[in-house]
Motif scaffolding. Structure first.
Motif, PDB file in Angstrom:
ATOM      1  N   LEU A 161      28.249 -48.023 -41.223  1.00 40.17           N
ATOM      2  CA  LEU A 161      27.975 -49.003 -40.167  1.00 40.17           C
ATOM      3  C   LEU A 161      26.639 -48.718 -39.487  1.00 40.17           C
ATOM      4  O   LEU A 161      25.873 -49.647 -39.189  1.00 40.17           O
TER       5      LEU A 161
ATOM      6  N   PHE B 174      23.606 -51.546 -39.480  1.00 38.65           N
ATOM      7  CA  PHE B 174      23.018 -52.122 -38.272  1.00 38.65           C
ATOM      8  C   PHE B 174      21.580 -51.646 -38.062  1.00 38.65           C
ATOM      9  O   PHE B 174      20.792 -52.350 -37.417  1.00 38.65           O
ATOM     10  N   THR B 175      21.243 -50.470 -38.592  1.00 39.22           N
ATOM     11  CA  THR B 175      19.839 -50.047 -38.587  1.00 39.22           C
ATOM     12  C   THR B 175      19.016 -50.990 -39.457  1.00 39.22           C
ATOM     13  O   THR B 175      17.913 -51.407 -39.082  1.00 39.22           O
TER      14      THR B 175
ATOM     15  N   ALA C 248      19.798 -54.121 -40.140  1.00 37.26           N
ATOM     16  CA  ALA C 248      19.752 -55.435 -39.493  1.00 37.26           C
ATOM     17  C   ALA C 248      18.658 -55.498 -38.432  1.00 37.26           C
ATOM     18  O   ALA C 248      17.852 -56.441 -38.402  1.00 37.26           O
ATOM     19  N   SER C 249      18.605 -54.491 -37.566  1.00 41.87           N
ATOM     20  CA  SER C 249      17.601 -54.502 -36.493  1.00 41.87           C
ATOM     21  C   SER C 249      16.193 -54.326 -37.050  1.00 41.87           C
ATOM     22  O   SER C 249      15.250 -54.987 -36.591  1.00 41.87           O
TER      23      SER C 249
ATOM     24  N   ASN D 276      22.881 -49.075 -32.381  1.00 35.71           N
ATOM     25  CA  ASN D 276      22.214 -49.955 -33.343  1.00 35.71           C
ATOM     26  C   ASN D 276      22.757 -51.388 -33.281  1.00 35.71           C
ATOM     27  O   ASN D 276      22.020 -52.338 -33.572  1.00 35.71           O
ATOM     28  N   ILE D 277      24.025 -51.551 -32.930  1.00 32.41           N
ATOM     29  CA  ILE D 277      24.544 -52.902 -32.685  1.00 32.41           C
ATOM     30  C   ILE D 277      23.811 -53.515 -31.494  1.00 32.41           C
ATOM     31  O   ILE D 277      23.372 -54.679 -31.541  1.00 32.41           O
TER      32      ILE D 277
ATOM     33  N   THR E 248      20.307 -54.432 -32.534  1.00 34.33           N
ATOM     34  CA  THR E 248      20.248 -55.652 -33.342  1.00 34.33           C
ATOM     35  C   THR E 248      20.291 -56.893 -32.458  1.00 34.33           C
ATOM     36  O   THR E 248      19.488 -57.821 -32.627  1.00 34.33           O
TER      37      THR E 248
END
Length: 280
Positions: free
Chosen positions: A183, A187-188, A190-191, A236-237, A240
């Motif tokens: 996860l 998310f890393t 995604a951002s 990281n969420i 993002t």
């Protein structure tokens, strides 16, 4: 004072207000923990403050230390939000100057010491003219690194956190199912991908960054306690969502396309006007 006013104008009142509330939340969480957390010296005191804040936030949810880490992570992210806004503003200005920087680089290829010095001088003058700070992008990283180290040491030094459980996790041990590392990497990516897509000028390095960072985070998260991996996932969420809000690449693309279309229309009208004058 003038520099402070410019800084405040760039960031805006909302991020600053959120940062103040986050700081209050961290302090309140620390004071709400009645137990003892040892810490010697300046660094030890910082680690103790973070540990107390996590334990205090955990008490708000029936001693759920995982939720305490999640709340602490969100508070930290809001605390450094002004730096993130300032970073994005500097990056956006840097991206807008890429065309002019390429012209300067073509003028001074940097093949000798004099050329390199002239290149650096003109770039610095350009940055100063447009109020750009090239190293502003490093500020959030420089702030977050001590937080990560303090959190890691807080987990190691706190028997309560080290032995705490959350869902399938033993917070002082690595994730046995690799869910958090996966996860954190996702998310890393995604951002990083969103941030890269917002950049109109992409080099080979910027194109590779969204793929390199997740791999580094994944393998690092495999070897650290689950509590730290949980911090990365939540952070990281948040990153993002924040990147999408501050650097929405789809909106920026539409704005750039509209600007290019407007420029083409102006050029077309000017061309028609010149042709009309010639035929008179």
């Amino acid at each position: 004072m003038q520099k402070v006013n410019k800084w405040l104008k760039i960031i805006g009142p909302l991020p600053i207000g959120m940062a103040i509330l986050a700081l209050v939340g961290i302090v309140v969480a620390g004071f709400s923990y009645s137990g003892s957390v040892a810490g010697t010296g300046l660094w030890g005191s910082i680690v103790a403050v973070f540990t107390r804040s996590i334990l205090g936030a955990s008490n708000w949810f029936g001693s759920s230390y995982g939720l305490g880490i999640i709340i602490f992570t969100i508070l930290i992210r809001f605390l450094i939000l002004p730096l993130m806004v300032y970073q994005v503003d500097s990056m956006t200005k840097m991206q807008a100057l890429q065309g002019e920087i390429k012209v300067i680089q073509a003028k001074y290829p940097g093949k000798d010491a004099e050329s390199r010095q002239l290149l650096m001088n003109e770039q610095q003058a350009l940055y100063k003219e447009h109020n750009v700070r090239p190293f502003a992008s490093m500020l959030p990283l420089l702030v977050q690194m001590p937080i990560l180290i303090a959190l890691y040491q807080g987990i190691l030094n706190s028997p309560v956190l080290r032995s705490g459980h959350f869902l399938w996790l033993e917070l002082g041990q690595r994730d046995p199912y690799f869910i958090l590392p996966i996860l954190a990497a996702l998310f890393t990516f995604a951002s990083s991908w969103l941030s890269t897509q917002a950049n109109p000028e992409q080099t080979t390095i910027t194109k590779l960054m969204p793929y390199i960072f997740p791999v580094v985070i994944f393998f690092t998260a495999l070897s650290v306690p689950s509590a730290l991996s949980l911090y990365w996932v939540v952070g990281n969420i948040f990153q993002t969502i924040q990147t999408f809000y501050l650097q929405n690449p789809f909106k920026l693309r539409q704005e750039r396309d509209a600007a290019r279309k407007l420029e083409r229309d102006i050029q077309r009208k000017m061309h028609k006007a010149r042709r009309g004058r010639k035929h008179r």
